[in-house]
Design an enzyme around this catalytic site. Structure first.
Site, PDB file in Angstrom:
ATOM      1  N   THR A  19       0.726  -1.326   0.095  1.00 21.70           N
ATOM      2  CA  THR A  19      -0.072   0.076  -0.143  1.00 21.70           C
ATOM      3  C   THR A  19       0.842   1.226   0.008  1.00 21.70           C
ATOM      4  O   THR A  19       0.253   2.281   0.233  1.00 21.70           O
ATOM      5  CB  THR A  19      -0.947  -0.057   1.176  1.00 21.70           C
ATOM      6  OG1 THR A  19      -0.396  -0.387   2.303  1.00 21.70           O
ATOM      7  CG2 THR A  19      -2.038  -1.008   1.208  1.00 21.70           C
ATOM      8  N   GLU A  20       2.148   1.229   0.219  1.00 19.35           N
ATOM      9  CA  GLU A  20       3.036   2.443  -0.067  1.00 19.35           C
ATOM     10  C   GLU A  20       2.690   3.705  -0.759  1.00 19.35           C
ATOM     11  O   GLU A  20       2.711   4.482  -0.613  1.00 19.35           O
ATOM     12  CB  GLU A  20       4.524   1.844  -0.307  1.00 19.35           C
ATOM     13  CG  GLU A  20       5.146   1.191   1.092  1.00 19.35           C
ATOM     14  CD  GLU A  20       4.828  -0.374   0.839  1.00 19.35           C
ATOM     15  OE1 GLU A  20       5.464  -1.044   1.761  1.00 19.35           O
ATOM     16  OE2 GLU A  20       3.895  -0.904  -0.001  1.00 19.35           O
ATOM     17  N   VAL A  21       2.673   3.079  -2.158  1.00 13.78           N
ATOM     18  CA  VAL A  21       2.314   4.077  -3.121  1.00 13.78           C
ATOM     19  C   VAL A  21       0.996   4.934  -2.878  1.00 13.78           C
ATOM     20  O   VAL A  21       0.859   6.049  -3.258  1.00 13.78           O
ATOM     21  CB  VAL A  21       2.290   3.483  -4.557  1.00 13.78           C
ATOM     22  CG1 VAL A  21       3.554   3.084  -5.072  1.00 13.78           C
ATOM     23  CG2 VAL A  21       1.171   2.711  -4.733  1.00 13.78           C
ATOM     24  N   ARG A  22       0.086   4.582  -2.254  1.00 14.30           N
ATOM     25  CA  ARG A  22      -1.080   5.071  -1.964  1.00 14.30           C
ATOM     26  C   ARG A  22      -1.057   6.031  -0.818  1.00 14.30           C
ATOM     27  O   ARG A  22      -1.868   6.867  -0.517  1.00 14.30           O
ATOM     28  CB  ARG A  22      -2.181   3.887  -1.359  1.00 14.30           C
ATOM     29  CG  ARG A  22      -2.420   2.705  -2.703  1.00 14.30           C
ATOM     30  CD  ARG A  22      -3.758   2.179  -2.615  1.00 14.30           C
ATOM     31  NE  ARG A  22      -4.072   1.343  -3.675  1.00 14.30           N
ATOM     32  CZ  ARG A  22      -5.201   0.612  -3.821  1.00 14.30           C
ATOM     33  NH1 ARG A  22      -5.896   0.938  -3.086  1.00 14.30           N
ATOM     34  NH2 ARG A  22      -5.358  -0.205  -4.832  1.00 14.30           N
ATOM     35  N   ILE A  23       0.069   6.122  -0.164  1.00 13.51           N
ATOM     36  CA  ILE A  23       0.310   7.094   0.772  1.00 13.51           C
ATOM     37  C   ILE A  23       1.664   7.987   0.582  1.00 13.51           C
ATOM     38  O   ILE A  23       1.999   8.599   1.501  1.00 13.51           O
ATOM     39  CB  ILE A  23       0.425   6.436   2.487  1.00 13.51           C
ATOM     40  CG1 ILE A  23       1.757   5.631   2.508  1.00 13.51           C
ATOM     41  CG2 ILE A  23      -0.734   5.813   2.751  1.00 13.51           C
ATOM     42  CD1 ILE A  23       2.170   5.359   3.842  1.00 13.51           C
TER      43      ILE A  23
END
Length: 244
Positions: free
Chosen positions: A121-125
Protein backbone atom coordinates in the site's frame (compact mmCIF):
# COMPACT_ATOMS: atom_id res chain seq x y z
CA UNK A 1 5.79 -4.25 28.72
CA UNK A 2 6.99 -6.27 25.76
CA UNK A 3 5.08 -6.25 22.48
CA UNK A 4 6.28 -9.77 21.62
CA UNK A 5 4.75 -12.91 23.10
CA UNK A 6 7.05 -15.89 23.59
CA UNK A 7 6.40 -19.60 24.00
CA UNK A 8 8.32 -22.82 23.27
CA UNK A 9 7.30 -26.35 22.33
CA UNK A 10 9.86 -29.08 21.58
CA UNK A 11 12.58 -26.71 20.47
CA UNK A 12 10.35 -24.39 18.44
CA UNK A 13 10.26 -20.82 19.75
CA UNK A 14 7.06 -18.97 18.84
CA UNK A 15 7.27 -15.18 18.77
CA UNK A 16 3.94 -13.37 18.47
CA UNK A 17 3.54 -9.76 17.38
CA UNK A 18 1.29 -8.61 20.22
CA UNK A 19 -0.08 -5.12 19.58
CA UNK A 20 -3.49 -6.01 18.12
CA UNK A 21 -5.01 -2.63 19.01
CA UNK A 22 -2.52 -1.10 16.55
CA UNK A 23 -2.91 -3.97 14.06
CA UNK A 24 0.64 -5.00 14.94
CA UNK A 25 2.00 -1.98 13.10
CA UNK A 26 5.79 -1.80 13.06
CA UNK A 27 6.46 0.83 15.69
CA UNK A 28 9.94 1.61 16.94
CA UNK A 29 9.09 -0.24 20.17
CA UNK A 30 7.72 -3.36 18.48
CA UNK A 31 10.72 -3.60 16.14
CA UNK A 32 13.11 -3.27 19.10
CA UNK A 33 11.27 -5.95 21.09
CA UNK A 34 11.20 -8.33 18.11
CA UNK A 35 14.92 -7.81 17.47
CA UNK A 36 15.68 -8.60 21.12
CA UNK A 37 13.55 -11.76 21.04
CA UNK A 38 15.26 -12.94 17.84
CA UNK A 39 18.68 -12.31 19.37
CA UNK A 40 17.76 -14.48 22.35
CA UNK A 41 16.43 -17.24 20.10
CA UNK A 42 19.52 -17.14 17.91
CA UNK A 43 21.84 -17.62 20.87
CA UNK A 44 19.77 -20.31 22.62
CA UNK A 45 21.02 -23.79 21.79
CA UNK A 46 17.64 -25.18 22.85
CA UNK A 47 15.90 -23.43 19.94
CA UNK A 48 15.76 -25.41 16.70
CA UNK A 49 13.46 -23.04 14.77
CA UNK A 50 11.46 -19.83 15.23
CA UNK A 51 7.81 -19.32 14.30
CA UNK A 52 6.80 -15.69 13.79
CA UNK A 53 3.06 -15.16 14.23
CA UNK A 54 0.60 -12.61 15.66
CA UNK A 55 -2.36 -11.88 17.86
CA UNK A 56 -5.52 -10.32 16.41
CA UNK A 57 -6.75 -10.39 12.81
CA UNK A 58 -3.70 -8.64 11.30
CA UNK A 59 -0.19 -10.06 11.04
CA UNK A 60 1.13 -6.53 10.51
CA UNK A 61 -0.34 -3.38 8.99
CA UNK A 62 3.10 -2.07 8.04
CA UNK A 63 4.94 0.88 9.53
CA UNK A 64 3.30 2.61 12.48
CA UNK A 65 2.70 6.08 11.06
CA UNK A 66 2.63 7.61 14.56
CA UNK A 67 5.86 5.99 15.77
CA UNK A 68 7.74 4.52 12.79
CA UNK A 69 11.10 2.85 13.18
CA UNK A 70 14.07 4.46 11.47
CA UNK A 71 14.62 2.90 8.02
CA UNK A 72 18.03 1.58 9.02
CA UNK A 73 16.47 -0.11 12.08
CA UNK A 74 13.99 -1.94 9.87
CA UNK A 75 16.82 -2.98 7.54
CA UNK A 76 18.67 -4.39 10.55
CA UNK A 77 15.59 -6.37 11.64
CA UNK A 78 15.00 -7.85 8.20
CA UNK A 79 18.66 -8.81 7.89
CA UNK A 80 18.58 -10.33 11.36
CA UNK A 81 15.75 -12.66 10.30
CA UNK A 82 17.58 -13.63 7.11
CA UNK A 83 20.88 -14.21 8.96
CA UNK A 84 19.47 -15.93 12.06
CA UNK A 85 21.21 -19.34 12.30
CA UNK A 86 17.82 -21.00 12.83
CA UNK A 87 15.00 -21.33 10.28
CA UNK A 88 12.31 -18.68 10.73
CA UNK A 89 8.76 -19.55 9.70
CA UNK A 90 5.89 -17.07 9.31
CA UNK A 91 2.50 -18.29 10.55
CA UNK A 92 -0.14 -15.90 9.21
CA UNK A 93 -3.85 -16.05 9.99
CA UNK A 94 -4.64 -12.39 9.28
CA UNK A 95 -3.94 -9.54 6.92
CA UNK A 96 -0.51 -8.27 5.90
CA UNK A 97 0.24 -4.83 4.50
CA UNK A 98 3.29 -2.85 3.39
CA UNK A 99 6.17 -3.29 5.83
CA UNK A 100 4.61 -6.46 7.20
CA UNK A 101 5.32 -8.04 3.82
CA UNK A 102 9.00 -7.38 4.41
CA UNK A 103 8.85 -9.54 7.54
CA UNK A 104 7.07 -12.24 5.55
CA UNK A 105 9.68 -12.19 2.78
CA UNK A 106 12.58 -12.28 5.24
CA UNK A 107 11.30 -15.56 6.72
CA UNK A 108 12.54 -18.84 5.28
CA UNK A 109 9.07 -20.40 5.07
CA UNK A 110 5.72 -18.60 5.09
CA UNK A 111 2.32 -20.25 5.54
CA UNK A 112 -0.98 -18.37 5.64
CA UNK A 113 -4.64 -19.18 6.12
CA UNK A 114 -7.01 -18.54 3.24
CA UNK A 115 -8.51 -15.68 5.28
CA UNK A 116 -5.31 -13.63 4.86
CA UNK A 117 -4.91 -10.84 2.34
CA UNK A 118 -1.84 -8.91 1.24
CA UNK A 119 -1.13 -5.49 -0.29
CA UNK A 120 1.80 -3.20 -0.98
CA UNK A 121 0.00 0.00 0.00
CA UNK A 122 3.02 2.33 0.06
CA UNK A 123 2.27 4.15 -3.21
CA UNK A 124 -1.18 5.03 -1.89
CA UNK A 125 0.32 7.10 0.91
CA UNK A 126 3.06 8.71 -1.17
CA UNK A 127 6.05 6.47 -0.46
CA UNK A 128 7.62 3.34 -2.00
CA UNK A 129 8.30 -0.23 -0.78
CA UNK A 130 11.99 0.58 -0.56
CA UNK A 131 13.53 -1.19 2.44
CA UNK A 132 11.25 -4.23 2.23
CA UNK A 133 12.46 -4.79 -1.34
CA UNK A 134 15.72 -6.16 0.10
CA UNK A 135 14.21 -9.60 0.89
CA UNK A 136 11.28 -9.32 -1.54
CA UNK A 137 12.97 -8.74 -4.90
CA UNK A 138 15.23 -11.83 -4.76
CA UNK A 139 12.40 -14.12 -3.67
CA UNK A 140 9.30 -13.16 -5.63
CA UNK A 141 8.19 -12.94 -9.24
CA UNK A 142 9.39 -9.59 -10.68
CA UNK A 143 6.54 -9.15 -13.19
CA UNK A 144 3.95 -9.72 -10.50
CA UNK A 145 5.71 -7.35 -8.12
CA UNK A 146 5.65 -4.65 -10.80
CA UNK A 147 1.87 -4.84 -10.83
CA UNK A 148 1.31 -5.00 -7.08
CA UNK A 149 4.01 -2.47 -6.13
CA UNK A 150 2.65 0.07 -8.62
CA UNK A 151 -1.07 -0.32 -7.92
CA UNK A 152 -1.38 -1.29 -4.27
CA UNK A 153 -3.96 -3.91 -5.27
CA UNK A 154 -4.93 -6.60 -2.82
CA UNK A 155 -3.66 -10.18 -3.27
CA UNK A 156 -5.34 -13.33 -2.01
CA UNK A 157 -3.42 -16.35 -0.78
CA UNK A 158 -3.53 -18.16 -4.13
CA UNK A 159 -1.83 -15.25 -5.88
CA UNK A 160 0.58 -14.69 -3.00
CA UNK A 161 1.64 -18.33 -3.26
CA UNK A 162 1.95 -18.19 -7.05
CA UNK A 163 4.34 -15.24 -6.98
CA UNK A 164 6.52 -16.68 -4.20
CA UNK A 165 5.40 -14.51 -1.32
CA UNK A 166 4.04 -17.58 0.47
CA UNK A 167 5.28 -21.15 0.70
CA UNK A 168 1.74 -22.50 1.13
CA UNK A 169 -1.79 -21.53 2.06
CA UNK A 170 -4.45 -23.63 3.77
CA UNK A 171 -7.62 -23.48 5.83
CA UNK A 172 -5.61 -24.83 8.78
CA UNK A 173 -2.09 -23.37 8.89
CA UNK A 174 -1.05 -25.55 11.80
CA UNK A 175 -1.86 -28.69 9.83
CA UNK A 176 0.57 -27.51 7.13
CA UNK A 177 3.23 -26.40 9.61
CA UNK A 178 3.21 -29.61 11.68
CA UNK A 179 5.20 -31.80 9.23
CA UNK A 180 7.53 -28.90 8.41
CA UNK A 181 8.35 -28.39 12.08
CA UNK A 182 8.74 -32.13 12.56
CA UNK A 183 11.29 -32.15 9.73
CA UNK A 184 13.21 -29.29 11.31
CA UNK A 185 13.26 -31.08 14.67
CA UNK A 186 14.83 -34.09 12.95
CA UNK A 187 17.57 -32.01 11.30
CA UNK A 188 21.02 -31.45 12.82
CA UNK A 189 21.31 -27.83 14.05
CA UNK A 190 24.65 -27.21 12.32
CA UNK A 191 23.32 -28.65 9.07
CA UNK A 192 20.26 -26.41 9.30
CA UNK A 193 22.43 -23.34 9.79
CA UNK A 194 24.67 -24.15 6.83
CA UNK A 195 21.72 -25.03 4.59
CA UNK A 196 20.05 -21.76 5.47
CA UNK A 197 23.24 -19.91 4.49
CA UNK A 198 23.08 -21.56 1.07
CA UNK A 199 19.48 -20.49 0.61
CA UNK A 200 19.91 -16.90 1.77
CA UNK A 201 23.18 -16.04 0.01
CA UNK A 202 21.47 -14.20 -2.87
CA UNK A 203 19.20 -12.30 -0.49
CA UNK A 204 22.19 -11.14 1.56
CA UNK A 205 23.98 -10.02 -1.61
CA UNK A 206 21.02 -7.70 -2.19
CA UNK A 207 21.35 -6.30 1.34
CA UNK A 208 25.08 -5.73 0.85
CA UNK A 209 24.59 -4.00 -2.50
CA UNK A 210 21.39 -1.99 -1.99
CA UNK A 211 20.69 -1.41 1.72
CA UNK A 212 22.30 2.03 1.95
CA UNK A 213 20.59 3.36 -1.17
CA UNK A 214 17.16 1.99 -0.22
CA UNK A 215 17.47 3.29 3.33
CA UNK A 216 18.21 6.77 1.97
CA UNK A 217 15.30 6.51 -0.47
CA UNK A 218 12.90 5.49 2.29
CA UNK A 219 14.01 8.36 4.55
CA UNK A 220 13.67 10.88 1.72
CA UNK A 221 10.21 9.73 0.71
CA UNK A 222 8.83 9.59 4.25
CA UNK A 223 9.98 13.20 4.78
CA UNK A 224 8.37 14.42 1.53
CA UNK A 225 5.27 16.56 1.07
CA UNK A 226 3.36 13.77 -0.76
CA UNK A 227 4.02 11.42 2.16
CA UNK A 228 2.75 13.97 4.67
CA UNK A 229 -0.43 14.36 2.61
CA UNK A 230 -0.80 10.62 2.13
CA UNK A 231 -0.32 9.77 5.79
CA UNK A 232 -2.63 12.58 6.91
CA UNK A 233 -5.29 11.38 4.48
CA UNK A 234 -4.91 7.82 5.74
CA UNK A 235 -5.30 8.87 9.38
CA UNK A 236 -8.28 11.08 8.46
CA UNK A 237 -9.85 8.23 6.42
CA UNK A 238 -10.07 10.24 3.21
CA UNK A 239 -8.54 10.11 -0.27
CA UNK A 240 -5.26 12.00 -0.67
CA UNK A 241 -5.33 15.04 -2.94
CA UNK A 242 -3.81 13.26 -5.94
CA UNK A 243 -6.64 10.73 -6.40
CA UNK A 244 -8.46 11.37 -9.70
Amino acid sequence: MTLIGRSRTRGVETLSLDAPERRNALSAALVADLAAALTDAGKDTGVRAVVLTHTGNTFSAGADLRDPPAPETLVDLLRQIVELPKPVLARVTGHVRAGGLGLLAACDIAVASHAATFAFTEVRIGVAPAVISLPLLPRTDPRALARYYLTGERLDTAEATRIGLLTAAADDVDEVLAPILDGLRRAAPEALAETKRLLTARVLETFDRDADALTALSARLFASAPAREGMTAFLERRDPEWVV
